[in-house]
Design a protein around this motif. Structure first.
Motif, PDB file in Angstrom:
ATOM      1  N   LEU A  10      23.552  36.732  36.527  1.00 15.83           N
ATOM      2  CA  LEU A  10      24.916  37.253  36.416  1.00 15.83           C
ATOM      3  C   LEU A  10      25.726  36.475  35.382  1.00 15.83           C
ATOM      4  O   LEU A  10      25.540  35.275  35.181  1.00 15.83           O
ATOM      5  CB  LEU A  10      25.620  37.199  37.766  1.00 15.83           C
ATOM      6  CG  LEU A  10      25.019  38.086  38.862  1.00 15.83           C
ATOM      7  CD1 LEU A  10      25.718  37.826  40.193  1.00 15.83           C
ATOM      8  CD2 LEU A  10      25.123  39.565  38.485  1.00 15.83           C
ATOM      9  N   LEU A  11      26.657  37.178  34.757  1.00 21.19           N
ATOM     10  CA  LEU A  11      27.556  36.591  33.776  1.00 21.19           C
ATOM     11  C   LEU A  11      28.930  36.361  34.394  1.00 21.19           C
ATOM     12  O   LEU A  11      29.371  37.118  35.267  1.00 21.19           O
ATOM     13  CB  LEU A  11      27.684  37.517  32.564  1.00 21.19           C
ATOM     14  CG  LEU A  11      26.374  37.953  31.897  1.00 21.19           C
ATOM     15  CD1 LEU A  11      26.679  38.946  30.771  1.00 21.19           C
ATOM     16  CD2 LEU A  11      25.586  36.762  31.390  1.00 21.19           C
ATOM     17  N   PRO A  70      28.236  42.237  25.916  1.00 17.06           N
ATOM     18  CA  PRO A  70      29.167  42.475  24.813  1.00 17.06           C
ATOM     19  C   PRO A  70      30.642  42.381  25.212  1.00 17.06           C
ATOM     20  O   PRO A  70      31.508  42.251  24.339  1.00 17.06           O
ATOM     21  CB  PRO A  70      28.814  43.904  24.363  1.00 17.06           C
ATOM     22  CG  PRO A  70      27.390  44.076  24.753  1.00 17.06           C
ATOM     23  CD  PRO A  70      27.262  43.349  26.060  1.00 17.06           C
ATOM     24  N   LEU A  71      30.919  42.424  26.500  1.00 15.17           N
ATOM     25  CA  LEU A  71      32.310  42.347  26.959  1.00 15.17           C
ATOM     26  C   LEU A  71      32.739  40.933  27.328  1.00 15.17           C
ATOM     27  O   LEU A  71      33.920  40.690  27.562  1.00 15.17           O
ATOM     28  CB  LEU A  71      32.505  43.266  28.179  1.00 15.17           C
ATOM     29  CG  LEU A  71      32.264  44.759  27.925  1.00 15.17           C
ATOM     30  CD1 LEU A  71      32.426  45.539  29.215  1.00 15.17           C
ATOM     31  CD2 LEU A  71      33.218  45.296  26.861  1.00 15.17           C
ATOM     32  N   PHE A  81      27.782  51.497  27.714  1.00 14.91           N
ATOM     33  CA  PHE A  81      29.180  51.284  28.097  1.00 14.91           C
ATOM     34  C   PHE A  81      29.728  50.005  27.475  1.00 14.91           C
ATOM     35  O   PHE A  81      30.775  50.011  26.815  1.00 14.91           O
ATOM     36  CB  PHE A  81      29.281  51.233  29.629  1.00 14.91           C
ATOM     37  CG  PHE A  81      30.581  50.702  30.142  1.00 14.91           C
ATOM     38  CD1 PHE A  81      31.733  51.473  30.119  1.00 14.91           C
ATOM     39  CD2 PHE A  81      30.655  49.416  30.678  1.00 14.91           C
ATOM     40  CE1 PHE A  81      32.944  50.976  30.592  1.00 14.91           C
ATOM     41  CE2 PHE A  81      31.855  48.918  31.162  1.00 14.91           C
ATOM     42  CZ  PHE A  81      33.002  49.688  31.117  1.00 14.91           C
ATOM     43  N   ALA A  82      29.018  48.893  27.671  1.00 15.67           N
ATOM     44  CA  ALA A  82      29.512  47.609  27.194  1.00 15.67           C
ATOM     45  C   ALA A  82      29.490  47.526  25.666  1.00 15.67           C
ATOM     46  O   ALA A  82      30.436  47.021  25.047  1.00 15.67           O
ATOM     47  CB  ALA A  82      28.684  46.476  27.798  1.00 15.67           C
ATOM     48  N   PHE A 115      34.708  49.017  20.372  1.00 13.58           N
ATOM     49  CA  PHE A 115      36.035  49.624  20.324  1.00 13.58           C
ATOM     50  C   PHE A 115      37.136  48.559  20.304  1.00 13.58           C
ATOM     51  O   PHE A 115      38.050  48.605  19.473  1.00 13.58           O
ATOM     52  CB  PHE A 115      36.199  50.538  21.538  1.00 13.58           C
ATOM     53  CG  PHE A 115      37.570  51.119  21.729  1.00 13.58           C
ATOM     54  CD1 PHE A 115      38.063  52.070  20.860  1.00 13.58           C
ATOM     55  CD2 PHE A 115      38.367  50.716  22.795  1.00 13.58           C
ATOM     56  CE1 PHE A 115      39.328  52.617  21.036  1.00 13.58           C
ATOM     57  CE2 PHE A 115      39.627  51.257  22.984  1.00 13.58           C
ATOM     58  CZ  PHE A 115      40.111  52.212  22.096  1.00 13.58           C
ATOM     59  N   LEU A 116      37.038  47.581  21.186  1.00 15.63           N
ATOM     60  CA  LEU A 116      38.051  46.528  21.243  1.00 15.63           C
ATOM     61  C   LEU A 116      38.016  45.677  19.978  1.00 15.63           C
ATOM     62  O   LEU A 116      39.070  45.238  19.483  1.00 15.63           O
ATOM     63  CB  LEU A 116      37.839  45.670  22.486  1.00 15.63           C
ATOM     64  CG  LEU A 116      38.022  46.395  23.832  1.00 15.63           C
ATOM     65  CD1 LEU A 116      37.584  45.500  24.985  1.00 15.63           C
ATOM     66  CD2 LEU A 116      39.464  46.855  24.024  1.00 15.63           C
ATOM     67  N   THR A 117      36.825  45.434  19.438  1.00 17.15           N
ATOM     68  CA  THR A 117      36.707  44.696  18.183  1.00 17.15           C
ATOM     69  C   THR A 117      37.320  45.489  17.031  1.00 17.15           C
ATOM     70  O   THR A 117      38.055  44.943  16.196  1.00 17.15           O
ATOM     71  CB  THR A 117      35.226  44.409  17.878  1.00 17.15           C
ATOM     72  OG1 THR A 117      34.675  43.607  18.932  1.00 17.15           O
ATOM     73  CG2 THR A 117      35.068  43.678  16.554  1.00 17.15           C
TER      74      THR A 117
END
Length: 419
Positions: free
Chosen positions: A91-92, A106-107, A306-307, A313-315
């Motif tokens: 887990l992250l 990626p998030l 998704f990630a 998108f956020l980048t």
């Protein structure tokens, strides 16, 4: 464990896939496009740049929130999922109770920067395991009402200075419930097709357009307002079609429906033509079979998409994230116990992700009810999803909860600053 026949269990979902049911969907005022299974809708609140932008990302099919944000400290989780549980050590961003699926890597930069949060055990006030009925209930967000009006339609409708163009339908679909309501709509196959019939290269003096303005500019009827909205939309789309198409800040989108959709959404936002609300759909989360592990399976594939798409998108947005808030919604969650087909059946509570402007991130929000390892065990809902959405409505748009969610009294979640 329950045994399911994938051919029968979700015939409802297969028959009403988002691409088929909402082919193009509806946008409140800017654009709607279909990218395979991903659907984009957009809603300008005004002709001037919108001070706040909301992106609603619907994870259609009922994603397994228990495997996306894992309650690793709840012993029932691992007991109920001997084959598909996410190992604690993988887990992250683990805290004492929760952690992120490794495919969400990626998030992580946005999580550590305080721009991403998760709210667990959210959902409808009462269980509803029908995809169609639950989607409608979530998007209408006004239980018991006979009025056909979705919560996003009500949100945009609170702005008395809004662009009279309320909705645009691309590809000839029907509006999602969240956008359905009294606001007028338009329809087109593609942004490039938008224009006034007859106002083309053969009408160099624009006589057709001039005559339409003469006929409708002074008309205050509903049809007159719709025609004036059409004129304004054409001008807005000229700006949009001329905008840069390449992502910014080194963003690289996945070559997927969702990646292409969010790339288009970022382009709309950065053009700044007054879009206030956009919706995007990611389908195929109905994992009754083959949900898989951290090395293979349907959930892994969807989570990566998704990630990767949301991270790009956020980048891509860069500093635009100071005005853009993203929230995810899924119609319901999955059962605690895995079934005999290596998947999970329709459940109740789920997780919501929030990212961007106003989000008090780097945190898991949950009034955790505890899990039960039983055949009908559900993650119970302890936070009504409308409380999460209300914090966005209040903090980012300055609109009261009652205006968008009639009769609902929200509880404090704390995920949005200033709510």
């Amino acid at each position: 464990m329950t045994d399911v026949d994938q051919r029968e269990c979700c015939a409802e979902y297969a028959a009403m896939s988002r691409r088929g049911l909402l082919s193009g969907a509806i946008a409140i005022g800017a654009s709607t496009t279909v990218f395979g299974s991903a659907v984009v809708t957009a809603s300008p609140a005004a002709a001037a740049p919108a001070p706040s932008v909301l992106v609603v990302l619907s994870m259609r099919g009922a994603c397994d929130g228990l495997n996306l944000v894992v309650p690793h400290a709840d012993p029932a989780y691992y007991a109920a999922r001997p084959s598909i549980a996410v190992p604690s050590e993988s887990l992250l961003e683990k805290d004492g109770y929760f952690g992120l699926h490794p495919a969400l890597a990626p998030l992580v930069p946005f999580w550590t920067a305080g721009k991403l949060a998760a709210v667990h055990a959210t959902g409808l006030p009462a269980p509803n395991r029908s995809h169609f009925a639950a989607m409608e209930a979530v998007e209408d967000a006004n239980p018991g009402s006979s009025t056909r009006s979705g919560w996003l339609n009500r949100l945009i409708g609170t702005d008395s200075d809004s662009n009279p163009l309320q909705a645009l339908n691309m590809a000839g679909g029907v509006p999602p419930t969240s956008l359905y309501g009294p606001q007028p709509v338009m329809s087109a196959d593609r942004i490039s097709d938008m224009g006034i019939a007859g106002d083309d290269q053969w009408d160099e003096d624009h006589r057709r357009l001039k005559s339409l303005h003469l006929l409708w500019d002074g008309n205050s009827s509903g049809l007159g307002r719709s025609m004036k909205a059409t004129f304004g939309a054409v001008e807005s789309f000229k700006t949009l079609k001329a905008s840069p198409t390449d992502p910014a800040n080194g963003a690289v989108y996945p070559d997927s429906d969702l990646g292409r959709a969010l790339s288009e959404v970022a382009r709309v936002i950065k053009t700044d033509i007054g879009v206030a609300v956009l919706t995007v759909d990611q389908g195929d989360w109905d994992h009754h079979t083959g949900e898989g592990t951290i090395e293979w399976g349907n959930l892994l594939n969807n989570a990566r998409d998704f990630a990767g798409s949301l991270g790009a998108f956020l980048t891509d947005l860069g500093s635009w994230t100071d005005k853009v808030t993203v929230v995810t919604i899924s119609e319901f969650g999955r059962r605690v116990q895995e079934n005999a087909s290596g998947g999970t059946d329709h459940g109740y509570g789920n997780v919501m992700f929030l990212a961007g402007a106003g989000v008090q991130g780097k945190k898991y929000y949950a009034k955790w009810p505890g899990l039960t390892n039983s055949l009908d065990g559900d993650l119970l809902v302890t936070t009504d999803y409308r409380s999460v959405l209300s914090e966005i409505v209040v903090s980012r748009f300055g609109i009261s909860t009652s205006a968008v969610f009639p009769g609902f009294v929200r509880e404090t979640v704390g995920v949005m600053a200033g709510a």
